[in-house]
Enzyme design. Sequence first.
Site, mmCIF file in Angstrom:
data_model
loop_
_atom_site.group_PDB
_atom_site.id
_atom_site.type_symbol
_atom_site.label_atom_id
_atom_site.label_comp_id
_atom_site.label_asym_id
_atom_site.label_seq_id
_atom_site.Cartn_x
_atom_site.Cartn_y
_atom_site.Cartn_z
ATOM 1 C CG ASP A 96 -4.159 -47.241 -27.466
ATOM 2 O OD1 ASP A 96 -4.051 -48.103 -28.357
ATOM 3 O OD2 ASP A 96 -4.979 -46.310 -27.520
ATOM 4 C CG ASP A 274 -9.230 -47.072 -22.113
ATOM 5 O OD1 ASP A 274 -8.810 -45.950 -22.466
ATOM 6 O OD2 ASP A 274 -9.592 -47.937 -22.939
ATOM 7 C CB CYS A 312 -19.488 -39.870 -3.011
ATOM 8 S SG CYS A 312 -17.737 -40.177 -3.388
ATOM 9 C CB CYS A 314 -14.221 -39.938 -2.440
ATOM 10 S SG CYS A 314 -14.723 -38.264 -2.916
ATOM 11 C CB CYS A 317 -17.814 -36.572 -0.901
ATOM 12 S SG CYS A 317 -18.129 -36.448 -2.681
ATOM 13 C CG HIS A 343 -15.881 -36.848 -6.750
ATOM 14 N ND1 HIS A 343 -16.614 -37.331 -5.696
ATOM 15 C CD2 HIS A 343 -16.754 -36.789 -7.795
ATOM 16 C CE1 HIS A 343 -17.865 -37.556 -6.067
ATOM 17 N NE2 HIS A 343 -17.974 -37.223 -7.340
#
Length: 380
Positions: A96, A274, A312, A314, A317, A343
């Site tokens: 940015d 983003d 989920c 991941c 989890c 997560h």
Amino acid sequence: MDLVKTFFDVEHECAGSKARTGVLHLPHGDVRTPVFMPVGTKGTVKAVSKDELEEIGFEIILANTYHLYLRPGEDLVGEAGGLHGFTKWNRNFLTDSGGFQVFSLSSLRKIHDDGVTFRSDIDGSKHFFTPEKVVQIQTKLNSDIQMQLDVCTGYGVERKEAERALEITSAWTKRAMAEWNVQKENGYRGTLFPIVQGNFFDDLRKRSAEFVSSLDTPGFAIGGLSVGEPPEIYREKLSYTMNFVDRKKPCYVMGIGTPEYIFDAVENGVDMFDCVLPTRVARHGLYFTHRGMLSIKQKRFERDFGPVDTECNCKVCRTYSRAYLRHIFREQEILSSMLASYHNLYFLNNMLLDIRRSINEDKFPIFKEEFLKQFKSNEV
């Protein structure tokens, strides 16, 4: 050489919406779109290592010119081999320009035709950014995509202020492009994205979108949204603006990170976005789930030994219970922010994988409706 064709390939356009999948060809590897970019403002995504970002599957992250300029300084980063050498993140960086930080710290800045004078939020020291200097800084950072310096205005400002901001931004666009071309001649491989502004005035947004689309740059960004306006205004102005942009180029909408805003952006043909949201809310014990946002601090999770999100996959989890995550959050353990951030970023990246799949199968409108219906149910 056609800059757009060598930079971006559209793979599939979804029947029934403007949603599309594509590939950005960048110096540090291809990036599949639509893509969510985690924000590593100061060269690090908060509470998440570069190895974990790679593990999740991210191909590009965002860093901020304003903050890196103030500390540790672009010269030091340049000596280390740019952001990639300094951080050891060997995939892509978008930086940015610092324009939004100057906007958000309005009490510390003054805008001139030549550039913007501002005071550091660290020590109060005085600095001056010009469009050319911002390009030079980002070149030293070795950004794969860099943003022009622009003037962002908030929701509800008077037309005169919005028009003046657009005039300055458009003039700065031309100056930034001239400097970018100089840097390319010196071996810089990154690209520059100009930014559509115009606040919430339709004619100004149309003027800015058409101007930006006419420029010889491989892509562009849409700014001035998600700056405090109601969601319905965001959707209306985004949809309107997209009528006047060059659809052959990749489009980046800055600063959006909720599922609702992401789905709206993708539906309108946006390719990149983003936001700090997934890691920021993680530090406050908030988890994204398929059934809404879950606040782990609630007492009802004290003896809940199930995962945060049963849908989920991941490692958080798969491994930890709500009860344990509640415990470490209440004890203010550093691990709490680390696990929640991991997560939340995994959740959004996986959501984008599913979005891309639905587009390629011409099922995006159905997937959007089903996903958001479940997400808004708040049955967590």
